[in-house]
Design a protein around this motif. Sequence first.
Motif, PDB file in Angstrom:
ATOM      1  N   SER A  98       0.834  -1.210   0.000  1.00 15.90           N
ATOM      2  CA  SER A  98       0.000   0.000   0.000  1.00 15.90           C
ATOM      3  C   SER A  98       0.861   1.249   0.000  1.00 15.90           C
ATOM      4  O   SER A  98       0.529   2.237  -0.671  1.00 15.90           O
ATOM      5  CB  SER A  98      -0.952  -0.003   1.197  1.00 15.90           C
ATOM      6  N   PHE A  99       1.970   1.227   0.752  1.00 12.10           N
ATOM      7  CA  PHE A  99       2.866   2.381   0.732  1.00 12.10           C
ATOM      8  C   PHE A  99       3.445   2.576  -0.655  1.00 12.10           C
ATOM      9  O   PHE A  99       3.512   3.713  -1.158  1.00 12.10           O
ATOM     10  CB  PHE A  99       4.006   2.226   1.746  1.00 12.10           C
ATOM     11  N   CYS A 100       3.883   1.492  -1.290  1.00 13.68           N
ATOM     12  CA  CYS A 100       4.483   1.606  -2.626  1.00 13.68           C
ATOM     13  C   CYS A 100       3.474   2.151  -3.634  1.00 13.68           C
ATOM     14  O   CYS A 100       3.832   2.951  -4.507  1.00 13.68           O
ATOM     15  CB  CYS A 100       5.024   0.248  -3.073  1.00 13.68           C
TER      16      CYS A 100
ATOM     17  N   THR B 201      -2.843   4.667  -6.212  1.00 12.62           N
ATOM     18  CA  THR B 201      -3.867   4.270  -5.241  1.00 12.62           C
ATOM     19  C   THR B 201      -5.246   4.166  -5.878  1.00 12.62           C
ATOM     20  O   THR B 201      -6.151   3.563  -5.309  1.00 12.62           O
ATOM     21  CB  THR B 201      -3.945   5.289  -4.085  1.00 12.62           C
ATOM     22  N   GLY B 202      -5.430   4.797  -7.027  1.00  5.44           N
ATOM     23  CA  GLY B 202      -6.748   4.860  -7.638  1.00  5.44           C
ATOM     24  C   GLY B 202      -7.572   6.048  -7.184  1.00  5.44           C
ATOM     25  O   GLY B 202      -8.698   6.241  -7.652  1.00  5.44           O
ATOM     26  N   VAL B 203      -7.039   6.859  -6.278  1.00  8.07           N
ATOM     27  CA  VAL B 203      -7.721   8.070  -5.815  1.00  8.07           C
ATOM     28  C   VAL B 203      -7.116   9.255  -6.561  1.00  8.07           C
ATOM     29  O   VAL B 203      -5.933   9.570  -6.374  1.00  8.07           O
ATOM     30  CB  VAL B 203      -7.564   8.253  -4.288  1.00  8.07           C
ATOM     31  N   PRO B 204      -7.880   9.923  -7.423  1.00 14.24           N
ATOM     32  CA  PRO B 204      -7.300  10.928  -8.322  1.00 14.24           C
ATOM     33  C   PRO B 204      -6.487  12.017  -7.630  1.00 14.24           C
ATOM     34  O   PRO B 204      -5.371  12.316  -8.059  1.00 14.24           O
ATOM     35  CB  PRO B 204      -8.526  11.506  -9.034  1.00 14.24           C
ATOM     36  N   LEU B 205      -7.025  12.635  -6.577  1.00 17.24           N
ATOM     37  CA  LEU B 205      -6.310  13.731  -5.937  1.00 17.24           C
ATOM     38  C   LEU B 205      -4.983  13.257  -5.341  1.00 17.24           C
ATOM     39  O   LEU B 205      -3.954  13.917  -5.470  1.00 17.24           O
ATOM     40  CB  LEU B 205      -7.186  14.364  -4.852  1.00 17.24           C
TER      41      LEU B 205
ATOM     42  N   TYR C 263      -4.163  10.572   3.613  1.00 21.94           N
ATOM     43  CA  TYR C 263      -4.596   9.327   2.982  1.00 21.94           C
ATOM     44  C   TYR C 263      -3.663   8.171   3.349  1.00 21.94           C
ATOM     45  O   TYR C 263      -4.129   7.062   3.639  1.00 21.94           O
ATOM     46  CB  TYR C 263      -4.658   9.496   1.461  1.00 21.94           C
ATOM     47  N   LEU C 264      -2.355   8.424   3.338  1.00 19.78           N
ATOM     48  CA  LEU C 264      -1.417   7.360   3.695  1.00 19.78           C
ATOM     49  C   LEU C 264      -1.645   6.891   5.128  1.00 19.78           C
ATOM     50  O   LEU C 264      -1.734   5.687   5.399  1.00 19.78           O
ATOM     51  CB  LEU C 264       0.035   7.844   3.542  1.00 19.78           C
TER      52      LEU C 264
ATOM     53  N   TRP D 250      -2.131  15.591 -13.760  1.00 20.28           N
ATOM     54  CA  TRP D 250      -1.050  14.724 -13.277  1.00 20.28           C
ATOM     55  C   TRP D 250      -1.398  13.242 -13.297  1.00 20.28           C
ATOM     56  O   TRP D 250      -0.491  12.400 -13.323  1.00 20.28           O
ATOM     57  CB  TRP D 250      -0.658  15.144 -11.858  1.00 20.28           C
ATOM     58  N   ALA D 251      -2.672  12.915 -13.245  1.00 19.76           N
ATOM     59  CA  ALA D 251      -3.071  11.504 -13.257  1.00 19.76           C
ATOM     60  C   ALA D 251      -4.276  11.332 -14.155  1.00 19.76           C
ATOM     61  O   ALA D 251      -5.369  10.976 -13.708  1.00 19.76           O
ATOM     62  CB  ALA D 251      -3.384  11.035 -11.841  1.00 19.76           C
ATOM     63  N   PRO D 252      -4.105  11.586 -15.466  1.00 20.08           N
ATOM     64  CA  PRO D 252      -5.270  11.599 -16.359  1.00 20.08           C
ATOM     65  C   PRO D 252      -6.018  10.291 -16.444  1.00 20.08           C
ATOM     66  O   PRO D 252      -7.246  10.281 -16.490  1.00 20.08           O
ATOM     67  CB  PRO D 252      -4.653  11.980 -17.717  1.00 20.08           C
ATOM     68  N   ALA D 253      -5.304   9.169 -16.409  1.00 20.46           N
ATOM     69  CA  ALA D 253      -5.994   7.887 -16.516  1.00 20.46           C
ATOM     70  C   ALA D 253      -6.847   7.607 -15.284  1.00 20.46           C
ATOM     71  O   ALA D 253      -7.945   7.048 -15.379  1.00 20.46           O
ATOM     72  CB  ALA D 253      -4.971   6.756 -16.692  1.00 20.46           C
TER      73      ALA D 253
END
Length: 430
Positions: free
Chosen positions: A315-317, A324-328, A353-354, A419-422
């Motif tokens: 999870s850390f990696c 993580t799948g969380v856009p922000l 979140y971490l 930064w994370a378009p997908a």
Amino acid sequence: MSRMLVWLRNDLRLADNPLFHFSMPPESLLCVYVLDDAWLTPLPGLDASRIGSARLQFLWQSLIELRGELLKRGSDLLVRIGDPVDAVAELVVEHGIDEIRVRADAGWEERQATARLAERLGNAVTLSRQDAGTLLDEAALPMAVDDMPSSFSAFRRRVERAWSVPGAVPAPVTLPDWPAGAPRGFPPLDKVCARAAVWAPDRRGDFAFAGGEAAGWSRLDHYLWESGAVARYKQTRNGLAGDFSTRLSPWLAQGCLSARQVHDAVRAWEARHGASDSSYWLVFELLWRDYFHWAARQEGAALFGGRELPVPGESFCAWRDGHTGVPLVDAAMRELAATGWLSNRARQNAASYLVHDLGGDWRLGAAWFEHCLVDHDVASNWGNWRHLAGVGRDTRPRVLDVQDQAGRYDPDGTYAALWAPAVAAPVGEP
């Protein structure tokens, strides 16, 4: 007259630097910066060094500019790589140094290094620790460092009852001579770290940092006088992109600018335009920085919660790599790795979140930020992580609802899409 060595650390400027101001100038002055080679060694389990490419490049730029300013005043700069205590002690013996000046840093490791040097050299050398870089010196605090309040609010209330920030002191016009026969200069960055020498921030970033006093002053002048963005600071400070923040933190962290220089500039702006909630908030955050400095002085090694980091899990990696799948969160972590900088709002959300959603160890997060951040400051970084995790001084955890935060601060998903378009794309879209 003495033969003095100035041991530079996070104070890479000449103006408002007590290390360079003398009531009686010494006979000679040897200015030294030592890059601790332990910073270049990967941390066990994290596979990342203490200092990453962004900060190391910024540091080298700052050292190059500082050397130029020293040369203009008849002095010079020597940079060594190795154990700082060994390097400074050897120079003391080789060049007959009888007085050392060093900043009284907040970091426990820096303070331990100063103590080890004092013990090693004994009474043969005078070692002077100077307060520098903060708004207030220790003697001006309304409480002893050992009695530092557990919350910033309590600290601020006590300070603001009757406080006066001293004005910044100009740079010296001339400096004492360089010791005869003393070495000069330092290796090019590509000989220290080839990766840092060629590193460049991702073009999606909207700001490029350059080390040194001149670049710091240029940014400060732009924010106050050219753009007037300071007038909107309280409204924009939670932004994620654009000219929403001062972005002065890298120059403050390396000491290219002092907090008093920024304070003076803000007060000068207020004298012309009038004080406002926004200008107050900028000074308020400088005071936050002071609080973390003095709190770190009080906490010592406890600031780190133990330097032995746990082995990172999956999870850390995923968090570190922005998967993580969380856009922000993913956008924040990718921006951090690609630019070496992150807005305060994005830092808070990524950290929350971490720790609170993934159950990750806050120390791993702080260590990763230390590696990545161009503006890493030991007291502010580790202090903020402890504050958010609710460990140490204030045990109230700061839990952010990341989805709610995204709706408030990135409602149209522009930042996440950059930064994370997908990840940011709705289901069914490419």
